[in-house]
Write a protein that holds these residues in place. Structure first.
Motif, PDB file in Angstrom:
ATOM      1  N   VAL A 107       0.503 -12.949 -12.003  1.00 23.55           N
ATOM      2  CA  VAL A 107       1.905 -13.353 -11.871  1.00 23.55           C
ATOM      3  C   VAL A 107       2.681 -12.276 -11.122  1.00 23.55           C
ATOM      4  O   VAL A 107       2.366 -11.093 -11.210  1.00 23.55           O
ATOM      5  N   PRO A 108       3.731 -12.678 -10.375  1.00 27.27           N
ATOM      6  CA  PRO A 108       4.555 -11.681  -9.678  1.00 27.27           C
ATOM      7  C   PRO A 108       5.244 -10.776 -10.697  1.00 27.27           C
ATOM      8  O   PRO A 108       5.619 -11.206 -11.778  1.00 27.27           O
ATOM      9  N   PHE A 109       5.405  -9.516 -10.308  1.00 30.06           N
ATOM     10  CA  PHE A 109       6.113  -8.566 -11.167  1.00 30.06           C
ATOM     11  C   PHE A 109       7.339  -8.085 -10.432  1.00 30.06           C
ATOM     12  O   PHE A 109       7.281  -7.748  -9.251  1.00 30.06           O
ATOM     13  N   TYR A 110       8.451  -8.083 -11.124  1.00 28.86           N
ATOM     14  CA  TYR A 110       9.691  -7.559 -10.565  1.00 28.86           C
ATOM     15  C   TYR A 110      10.073  -6.344 -11.384  1.00 28.86           C
ATOM     16  O   TYR A 110      10.135  -6.398 -12.602  1.00 28.86           O
ATOM     17  N   GLY A 111      10.282  -5.264 -10.707  1.00 29.25           N
ATOM     18  CA  GLY A 111      10.601  -4.019 -11.379  1.00 29.25           C
ATOM     19  C   GLY A 111      10.131  -2.853 -10.544  1.00 29.25           C
ATOM     20  O   GLY A 111       9.988  -2.946  -9.328  1.00 29.25           O
ATOM     21  N   LYS A 112       9.841  -1.739 -11.220  1.00 30.98           N
ATOM     22  CA  LYS A 112       9.483  -0.502 -10.525  1.00 30.98           C
ATOM     23  C   LYS A 112       7.980  -0.400 -10.278  1.00 30.98           C
ATOM     24  O   LYS A 112       7.176  -0.680 -11.163  1.00 30.98           O
ATOM     25  N   PHE A 113       7.637   0.019  -9.047  1.00 33.00           N
ATOM     26  CA  PHE A 113       6.269   0.291  -8.626  1.00 33.00           C
ATOM     27  C   PHE A 113       6.215   1.694  -8.045  1.00 33.00           C
ATOM     28  O   PHE A 113       7.198   2.173  -7.491  1.00 33.00           O
ATOM     29  N   THR A 114       5.034   2.299  -8.101  1.00 34.01           N
ATOM     30  CA  THR A 114       4.771   3.508  -7.325  1.00 34.01           C
ATOM     31  C   THR A 114       3.612   3.195  -6.392  1.00 34.01           C
ATOM     32  O   THR A 114       2.590   2.659  -6.830  1.00 34.01           O
ATOM     33  N   LEU A 115       3.798   3.483  -5.110  1.00 31.03           N
ATOM     34  CA  LEU A 115       2.748   3.325  -4.106  1.00 31.03           C
ATOM     35  C   LEU A 115       2.259   4.712  -3.721  1.00 31.03           C
ATOM     36  O   LEU A 115       3.056   5.633  -3.542  1.00 31.03           O
ATOM     37  N   TYR A 116       0.931   4.872  -3.609  1.00 35.54           N
ATOM     38  CA  TYR A 116       0.299   6.146  -3.262  1.00 35.54           C
ATOM     39  C   TYR A 116      -0.561   5.941  -2.030  1.00 35.54           C
ATOM     40  O   TYR A 116      -1.279   4.942  -1.931  1.00 35.54           O
ATOM     41  N   ALA A 117      -0.551   6.879  -1.094  1.00 42.98           N
ATOM     42  CA  ALA A 117      -1.404   6.822   0.094  1.00 42.98           C
ATOM     43  C   ALA A 117      -2.083   8.163   0.289  1.00 42.98           C
ATOM     44  O   ALA A 117      -1.452   9.216   0.185  1.00 42.98           O
ATOM     45  N   GLY A 118      -3.383   8.121   0.556  1.00 41.08           N
ATOM     46  CA  GLY A 118      -4.134   9.348   0.786  1.00 41.08           C
ATOM     47  C   GLY A 118      -5.615   9.064   0.922  1.00 41.08           C
ATOM     48  O   GLY A 118      -6.027   7.918   1.097  1.00 41.08           O
ATOM     49  N   GLY A 119      -6.401  10.092   0.785  1.00 44.09           N
ATOM     50  CA  GLY A 119      -7.846   9.969   0.934  1.00 44.09           C
ATOM     51  C   GLY A 119      -8.573   9.745  -0.380  1.00 44.09           C
ATOM     52  O   GLY A 119      -9.796   9.770  -0.413  1.00 44.09           O
ATOM     53  N   SER A 120      -7.812   9.519  -1.466  1.00 41.76           N
ATOM     54  CA  SER A 120      -8.430   9.336  -2.771  1.00 41.76           C
ATOM     55  C   SER A 120      -7.446   8.660  -3.714  1.00 41.76           C
ATOM     56  O   SER A 120      -6.297   8.419  -3.356  1.00 41.76           O
ATOM     57  N   GLN A 121      -7.930   8.408  -4.923  1.00 42.88           N
ATOM     58  CA  GLN A 121      -7.048   7.896  -5.970  1.00 42.88           C
ATOM     59  C   GLN A 121      -6.015   8.962  -6.344  1.00 42.88           C
ATOM     60  O   GLN A 121      -6.260  10.151  -6.175  1.00 42.88           O
TER      61      GLN A 121
END
Length: 147
Positions: A110-124
């Motif tokens: 289901v769609p979620f509305y609220g706060k997200f954190t997005l991370y970008a890099g070479g690993s988790q």
């Protein structure tokens, strides 16, 4: 039973020897600015400081700040690129179509509305990956409002 505990890296609570997504590059890439171009596209600045050309996979993970969300971020996009020695570039990554969804207790996405954190890099974005690579992925917080 739709519970995912113990079935995927997103619910793993221990310390893995090598985390999900580790080792997908052959050189050291450092990341700078992370921006959101539109609803489903990110742009991240990447710099490769190796002496010879190398391939590297930039990974994007998302974490919803919700009781229904898994405790660990999940992979929602990636880009495999070849870098030349000393090259700096902006990498555009299209997120998967369900990046802003969570799976509820009934097993429905289901769609979620609220706060997200997005991370970008070479690993988790976890402590073990940071310890192995010496780098922390760049991140940004966003909030999605109900239409």
């Amino acid at each position: 039973d739709y519970a995912m505990t113990g079935r995927t890296y997103r619910y793993f609570e221990g310390e893995p020897l090598y985390p999900f997504g580790f080792g997908l590059g052959y050189g050291r890439v450092t990341y700078g600015s992370l921006t959101r171009e539109d609803d489903d596209t990110l742009r991240v600045r990447a710099h490769y400081d190796g002496a010879t050309p190398a391939e590297h996979v930039t990974q994007v993970y998302v974490r919803a700040h919700s009781a229904d969300a898994p405790p660990n971020p999940r992979l929602c996009g990636f880009s495999r690129d070849t870098f030349q020695s000393g090259e700096t570039r902006d990498i555009r990554i299209t997120l998967d179509k369900d990046w802003a969804h969570v799976v509820n207790g009934a097993g429905e996405k289901v769609p979620f509305y609220g706060k997200f954190t997005l991370y970008a890099g070479g690993s988790q974005p976890d402590a073990r990956s940071v310890a192995l690579t010496g780098q922390r992925p760049v991140s940004m917080d966003i909030t999605l409002e109900r239409p």
